[in-house]
Design a protein around this motif. Structure first.
Motif, PDB file in Angstrom:
ATOM      1  N   ALA A 270      50.640  30.685  31.626  1.00  0.00           N
ATOM      2  CA  ALA A 270      49.434  29.861  31.419  1.00  0.00           C
ATOM      3  C   ALA A 270      49.068  29.854  29.946  1.00  0.00           C
ATOM      4  CB  ALA A 270      48.278  30.411  32.251  1.00  0.00           C
ATOM      5  N   THR A 271      49.097  31.018  29.333  1.00  0.00           N
ATOM      6  CA  THR A 271      48.729  31.137  27.921  1.00  0.00           C
ATOM      7  C   THR A 271      49.706  30.357  27.050  1.00  0.00           C
ATOM      8  OG1 THR A 271      47.779  33.286  28.394  1.00  0.00           O
ATOM      9  CG2 THR A 271      48.253  32.817  26.090  1.00  0.00           C
ATOM     10  N   GLU A 272      50.995  30.530  27.341  1.00  0.00           N
ATOM     11  CA  GLU A 272      51.991  29.810  26.541  1.00  0.00           C
ATOM     12  C   GLU A 272      51.794  28.304  26.632  1.00  0.00           C
ATOM     13  OE1 GLU A 272      55.984  31.118  27.397  1.00  0.00           O
ATOM     14  OE2 GLU A 272      55.344  33.211  27.381  1.00  0.00           O
ATOM     15  N   PHE A 273      51.387  27.842  27.796  1.00  0.00           N
ATOM     16  CA  PHE A 273      51.195  26.402  27.975  1.00  0.00           C
ATOM     17  C   PHE A 273      49.779  25.960  27.587  1.00  0.00           C
ATOM     18  CE2 PHE A 273      55.070  26.990  30.273  1.00  0.00           C
ATOM     19  CZ  PHE A 273      55.744  25.783  30.164  1.00  0.00           C
ATOM     20  N   GLY A 274      49.002  26.884  27.040  1.00  0.00           N
ATOM     21  CA  GLY A 274      47.646  26.538  26.589  1.00  0.00           C
ATOM     22  C   GLY A 274      46.709  26.202  27.732  1.00  0.00           C
ATOM     23  N   CYS A 275      47.011  26.746  28.919  1.00  0.00           N
ATOM     24  CA  CYS A 275      46.177  26.438  30.093  1.00  0.00           C
ATOM     25  C   CYS A 275      45.181  27.578  30.317  1.00  0.00           C
ATOM     26  CB  CYS A 275      47.085  26.272  31.312  1.00  0.00           C
ATOM     27  SG  CYS A 275      46.162  25.894  32.805  1.00  0.00           S
ATOM     28  N   LEU A 276      43.934  27.215  30.363  1.00  0.00           N
ATOM     29  CA  LEU A 276      42.886  28.210  30.562  1.00  0.00           C
ATOM     30  C   LEU A 276      42.898  28.688  32.020  1.00  0.00           C
ATOM     31  CD1 LEU A 276      40.419  29.354  28.903  1.00  0.00           C
ATOM     32  CD2 LEU A 276      39.052  27.663  30.117  1.00  0.00           C
ATOM     33  N   VAL A 277      42.733  29.993  32.224  1.00  0.00           N
ATOM     34  CA  VAL A 277      42.593  30.524  33.582  1.00  0.00           C
ATOM     35  C   VAL A 277      41.197  31.140  33.699  1.00  0.00           C
ATOM     36  CG1 VAL A 277      43.493  32.142  35.297  1.00  0.00           C
ATOM     37  CG2 VAL A 277      45.067  30.998  33.717  1.00  0.00           C
ATOM     38  N   VAL A 278      40.480  30.711  34.711  1.00  0.00           N
ATOM     39  CA  VAL A 278      39.146  31.273  34.945  1.00  0.00           C
ATOM     40  C   VAL A 278      39.117  31.837  36.367  1.00  0.00           C
ATOM     41  CG1 VAL A 278      37.873  29.782  33.346  1.00  0.00           C
ATOM     42  CG2 VAL A 278      38.277  28.982  35.668  1.00  0.00           C
ATOM     43  N   ASN A 279      38.274  32.841  36.591  1.00  0.00           N
ATOM     44  CA  ASN A 279      38.129  33.330  37.957  1.00  0.00           C
ATOM     45  C   ASN A 279      36.658  33.397  38.343  1.00  0.00           C
ATOM     46  OD1 ASN A 279      37.303  35.674  36.661  1.00  0.00           O
ATOM     47  ND2 ASN A 279      38.680  37.018  37.770  1.00  0.00           N
ATOM     48  N   ALA A 280      36.419  33.842  39.556  1.00  0.00           N
ATOM     49  CA  ALA A 280      35.038  33.961  40.055  1.00  0.00           C
ATOM     50  C   ALA A 280      34.847  35.429  40.402  1.00  0.00           C
ATOM     51  CB  ALA A 280      34.856  33.068  41.277  1.00  0.00           C
ATOM     52  N   PRO A 281      34.486  36.233  39.428  1.00  0.00           N
ATOM     53  CA  PRO A 281      34.612  37.686  39.603  1.00  0.00           C
ATOM     54  C   PRO A 281      33.491  38.369  40.365  1.00  0.00           C
ATOM     55  CG  PRO A 281      33.894  37.194  37.368  1.00  0.00           C
ATOM     56  CD  PRO A 281      34.061  35.871  38.064  1.00  0.00           C
ATOM     57  N   THR A 282      32.376  37.707  40.604  1.00  0.00           N
ATOM     58  CA  THR A 282      31.242  38.471  41.148  1.00  0.00           C
ATOM     59  C   THR A 282      30.843  38.117  42.584  1.00  0.00           C
ATOM     60  OG1 THR A 282      29.685  36.879  40.214  1.00  0.00           O
ATOM     61  CG2 THR A 282      30.223  38.780  38.851  1.00  0.00           C
ATOM     62  N   ALA A 283      31.123  36.884  43.003  1.00  0.00           N
ATOM     63  CA  ALA A 283      30.501  36.426  44.249  1.00  0.00           C
ATOM     64  C   ALA A 283      31.058  37.089  45.507  1.00  0.00           C
ATOM     65  CB  ALA A 283      30.622  34.905  44.364  1.00  0.00           C
ATOM     66  N   ASN A 284      32.251  37.685  45.434  1.00  0.00           N
ATOM     67  CA  ASN A 284      32.764  38.299  46.664  1.00  0.00           C
ATOM     68  C   ASN A 284      32.759  39.827  46.632  1.00  0.00           C
ATOM     69  OD1 ASN A 284      35.091  39.111  45.306  1.00  0.00           O
ATOM     70  ND2 ASN A 284      36.330  37.402  46.038  1.00  0.00           N
ATOM     71  N   THR A 285      32.119  40.395  45.621  1.00  0.00           N
ATOM     72  CA  THR A 285      32.119  41.860  45.483  1.00  0.00           C
ATOM     73  C   THR A 285      31.572  42.553  46.734  1.00  0.00           C
ATOM     74  OG1 THR A 285      31.808  41.664  43.105  1.00  0.00           O
ATOM     75  CG2 THR A 285      31.209  43.773  44.090  1.00  0.00           C
ATOM     76  N   VAL A 286      30.399  42.116  47.166  1.00  0.00           N
ATOM     77  CA  VAL A 286      29.761  42.786  48.302  1.00  0.00           C
ATOM     78  C   VAL A 286      30.587  42.584  49.570  1.00  0.00           C
ATOM     79  CG1 VAL A 286      27.733  42.700  49.818  1.00  0.00           C
ATOM     80  CG2 VAL A 286      27.441  42.791  47.338  1.00  0.00           C
ATOM     81  N   ALA A 287      31.120  41.385  49.735  1.00  0.00           N
ATOM     82  CA  ALA A 287      31.938  41.116  50.927  1.00  0.00           C
ATOM     83  C   ALA A 287      33.135  42.062  50.972  1.00  0.00           C
ATOM     84  CB  ALA A 287      32.402  39.663  50.923  1.00  0.00           C
ATOM     85  N   ALA A 288      33.798  42.242  49.822  1.00  0.00           N
ATOM     86  CA  ALA A 288      34.976  43.116  49.793  1.00  0.00           C
ATOM     87  C   ALA A 288      34.560  44.564  50.065  1.00  0.00           C
ATOM     88  CB  ALA A 288      35.683  43.000  48.447  1.00  0.00           C
ATOM     89  N   ALA A 289      33.419  44.955  49.467  1.00  0.00           N
ATOM     90  CA  ALA A 289      32.953  46.334  49.677  1.00  0.00           C
ATOM     91  C   ALA A 289      32.596  46.552  51.154  1.00  0.00           C
ATOM     92  CB  ALA A 289      31.753  46.614  48.777  1.00  0.00           C
ATOM     93  N   GLU A 290      31.916  45.580  51.744  1.00  0.00           N
ATOM     94  CA  GLU A 290      31.542  45.727  53.164  1.00  0.00           C
ATOM     95  C   GLU A 290      32.788  45.805  54.043  1.00  0.00           C
ATOM     96  OE1 GLU A 290      27.166  43.499  53.183  1.00  0.00           O
ATOM     97  OE2 GLU A 290      28.904  42.416  53.956  1.00  0.00           O
ATOM     98  N   HIS A 291      33.802  45.012  53.681  1.00  0.00           N
ATOM     99  CA  HIS A 291      35.024  45.052  54.483  1.00  0.00           C
ATOM    100  C   HIS A 291      35.714  46.410  54.336  1.00  0.00           C
ATOM    101  CE1 HIS A 291      37.865  43.095  57.067  1.00  0.00           C
ATOM    102  NE2 HIS A 291      38.888  43.411  56.272  1.00  0.00           N
ATOM    103  N   GLY A 292      35.666  46.956  53.140  1.00  0.00           N
ATOM    104  CA  GLY A 292      36.232  48.291  52.923  1.00  0.00           C
ATOM    105  C   GLY A 292      35.545  49.321  53.797  1.00  0.00           C
ATOM    106  N   ILE A 293      34.216  49.250  53.847  1.00  0.00           N
ATOM    107  CA  ILE A 293      33.460  50.196  54.669  1.00  0.00           C
ATOM    108  C   ILE A 293      33.738  49.945  56.158  1.00  0.00           C
ATOM    109  CG2 ILE A 293      31.105  50.854  55.378  1.00  0.00           C
ATOM    110  CD1 ILE A 293      31.824  52.003  52.656  1.00  0.00           C
ATOM    111  N   ALA A 294      33.854  48.676  56.521  1.00  0.00           N
ATOM    112  CA  ALA A 294      34.152  48.344  57.925  1.00  0.00           C
ATOM    113  C   ALA A 294      35.496  48.949  58.330  1.00  0.00           C
ATOM    114  CB  ALA A 294      34.167  46.823  58.110  1.00  0.00           C
TER     115      ALA A 294
END
Ligand SMILES: NC(=O)C1=CN([C@@H]2O[C@H](COP(=O)(O)OP(=O)(O)OC[C@H]3O[C@@H](n4cnc5c(N)ncnc54)[C@H](O)[C@@H]3O)[C@@H](O)[C@H]2O)C=CC1
Ligand SMILES: O=C(O)C(=O)COP(=O)(O)O
Length: 630
Positions: free
Chosen positions: A169-193
């Protein structure tokens, strides 16, 4: 000099490629974008506009309106360009929440094509400006190659970006973005489950009952309270798991080489070494990203260091575990149970020994799959992708430096200056070749730590590289491209006391060493080609060439002449240009000593033809001259 490609000056990290076919959105979003950046401007618009072009306009208009007495009006040529640009196209290759799709649809043409095979994705991708994926789409180097320069942004609707080839992606000058915060609690709850379900054999007991059995003694579980849980990776999800586990009465330790101890202390968790964590834990919960360092970090050797009967939860990535080794550890009893949401290969093979193992509880990568998390992730990624397509630097960029919007706005005119200086400097090199070392000197009244030069450096790199190669350079790939071309760019910051700290940069000097110049006067005393520029009233100016001071606005094209300093030179050259219908926009003469040598910098709107240039060269007092395209 060979003719140089002249691009519209822009600091848009995404849309600087000539192959871009971005479109626009509505007039209203264009105006609201300008409103949010509070640029004083008067526009006459009749059509819809491209966000690509919007960004360029923002740069241009920052330039044109820094002097508040000026207002800027789009020319008919601007309008023609705007109307010819098409709407951005966005491919969504996995299920995305409706709220996010709405954000995307309000900006561009959105196609949702789920379950594409790799070949199908490769065959379609060159029609899209943006691609939005979750964990199921592999965005490989082939995808970037197949995109033929069109793909400007990949949005990962979630956290883990191990399914995106970031290097490509970097070599081709393509920006990569993610969504780092919105699923934190869901993942944590699944871990606890999974933790609780595993400890109490919920899944196994459920399957047994559905098979008509009633096996109470077989499914006696273990308690969580008082047990030690090792959280491996104390980031967003890991710390939320830790918090919840403490609420269940567990003793929580964590291992994370990069987590600050005070963050762990605030949650009441001790940070320990890897070996200490795995050897003392009754339960181990994995929350680190999959990287070359973490790949198969849980293997025969590390399982052998664990407490016999340990229980493992993995909602991070399958690849951090050597799955064959885990089967062996389960069979030998080192690992009593495992609960896994993620697998090396997804979906795993139907006959996977791990999935079939009676002491293993599995879910099909459901960590982020709650309604709430999916709506949140969809909006987070849609906004990030739209922002990137507009040319804003995303706060969640994974492969580009993040520059705050206010910093970017402040730097905008200097960004244009930086690209033009790079573009000019390279044209002064004989043959435009052999450039290995470039030094950039920024002088500023501000503290050096107060000046973020990444954007400026990227644009100088762009200015130097693009005219002499087929490479397309933007903020994403500037450093990579420079390195690949063997170009070393060093930076120096000088604090100048007599300038105002109100402005981020006083001047930018670009020096190219160890090359011959086609215009000897551009070589300064230290033997380097050296040019310097400043932003004056929002307009980039060339202020010195070699040892000569000049003052010419960097608009249109430029002729530099060195001549014997004598009366009548301006008139003679001006007459030749006038007779050949070349309009002079600016002119400046700089000299070192009176009546010896002078440099004349002439800004011209049109490109003089070869006959005109020859006539200038024939003026007897002119010792050398060069025509430069900006
Ligand atoms: N199963 C699912 O659906 C989901 C899975 N995840 C995965 O969970 C993981 C963590 O996500 P977040 O907490 O949001 O990310 P994060 O970036 O906030 O946390 C990751 C932590 O791992 C640490 N780390 C890096 N290398 C490490 C190593 N060698 N040993 C120990 N720790 C190390 C980092 O310092 C960081 O603190 C990611 O792999 C992500 O893909 C996240 C959301 C949903
Ligand atoms: O966010 C993450 O890292 C996840 O693993 C979630 O993946 P998904 O978007 O559900 O395919």
């Amino acid at each position: 000099m060979a003719s140089f490609a002249c691009t519209n000056p822009t600091f848009n990290p995404a849309f600087t490629s000539s192959s871009s076919s971005s479109k626009p959105s509505s007039k209203s979003s264009f105006l609201s974008f300008l409103n949010t950046t509070s640029i004083p401007i008067s526009l006459k618009l009749s059509k819809s506009y491209s966000h690509n072009f919007q960004r360029s306009l923002v740069v241009d208009n920052v330039l044109k309106t820094t002097d508040s007495s000026q207002t800027s009006v789009l020319t008919s040529k601007d309008l023609e360009t705007l109307s010819s640009i098409s709407t951005p196209t966005i491919l969504v290759s996995e299920k995305l929440g409706e709220a996010g799709l709405e954000v995307l649809r309000s900006f561009g043409n959105v196609e949702c094509l789920y379950d594409l095979s790799p070949d199908e994705l490769n065959s379609k991708i060159s029609s899209f400006d943006a691609l939005i994926v979750r964990s199921g789409t592999k965005v490989t180097r082939q995808v970037f190659e197949a995109a033929k320069g069109r793909l400007k942004v990949v949005g990962r609707a979630g956290v883990g970006i191990d399914n995106v080839d970031l290097q490509a992606a970097t070599e081709f000058g393509c920006l990569v973005v993610n969504a780092p915060t919105a699923n934190t609690v869901a993942a944590a709850e699944h871990g606890i489950a999974l933790l609780a379900a595993m400890a109490r054999n919920v899944a196994q007991a459920d399957a047994s009952m559905k098979a008509g059995k009633w096996q109470r003694s077989k499914y006696v579980g273990v308690s969580l309270v008082g047990k030690t849980l090792a959280v491996m990776g104390f980031g967003k999800v890991g710390s939320e798991v830790a918090r919840r586990a403490k609420g269940l009465g567990m003793n929580v330790i964590a291992h994370d080489p990069y987590a600050p101890a005070d963050r762990a202390r605030a949650v009441g968790v001790d940070l320990v070494s890897f070996d200490q964590a795995i050897s003392t834990a009754d339960f181990i919960s994995l929350h680190m990203p999959l990287t070359p360092t973490t790949s198969k970090v849980f293997n025969d050797e590390t399982f052998s260091k664990m407490k016999k009967g340990v229980r493992i939860v993995n909602v991070a990535r399958g690849g951090v575990i050597d799955e064959d080794a885990l089967v062996r550890a389960l069979d030998s009893g080192i690992v009593a149970q495992a609960a896994l949401d993620v697998f090396t290969e997804e979906p795993p093979p139907k006959d996977s020994k791990l999935v079939q193992h009676e002491n293993v509880t599995v879910t099909p990568h459901l960590g982020a799959s709650t309604k709430e998390a999916q709506e949140g992730v969809a909006i987070e990624i849609a906004e990030a992708v739209v922002g990137a397509l507009k040319g804003e630097l995303s706060a969640t960029a994974v492969n580009a430096p993040m520059v705050a919007p206010e910093v970017m706005l402040e730097l905008a005119p200097y960004v244009v200056l930086a690209e033009k200086l790079g573009r000019l400097a390279v044209q002064l090199v004989a043959g435009g070749k052999g450039i290995k070392s470039v030094k950039v000197v920024y002088s500023s009244a501000r503290d050096p730590d107060d000046l973020d030069t990444r954007l400026l450096r990227a644009m100088i790199t762009k200015g130097i590289i693009e005219p002499i190669s087929a490479s397309f350079v933007n903020l994403v790939n500037a450093d990579f491209t420079a390195k690949q071309k063997g170009l070393r760019i060093t930076e120096e910051r000088i604090v100048v006391a007599d300038s105002s700290p109100e402005f981020p940069v006083h001047s930018i000097q670009v020096q190219i060493s160890n090359v011959d110049s086609k215009f000897a006067s551009a070589v300064s005393e230290n033997g380097n080609i050296s040019i310097e520029g400043k932003v004056k009233y929002g307009i980039p100016h060339l202020t010195s060439v070699g040892s000569f001071g000049v003052d010419v606005s960097l608009e249109g094209n430029l002729i530099l002449c060195r001549q014997v300093d004598q009366p009548g030179m301006i008139g003679r050259v001006g007459k030749i240009l006038g007779e050949n219908n070349v309009n002079v926009s600016f002119m400046s003469v700089g000299r070192t000593v009176r009546r010896t040598r002078a440099i004349m910098a002439i800004g011209v709107d049109e490109e003089p033809n070869s006959v005109t240039l020859r006539k200038i060269g024939e003026v007897s007092a002119i010792e050398e001259f060069v025509f430069l395209k900006l």
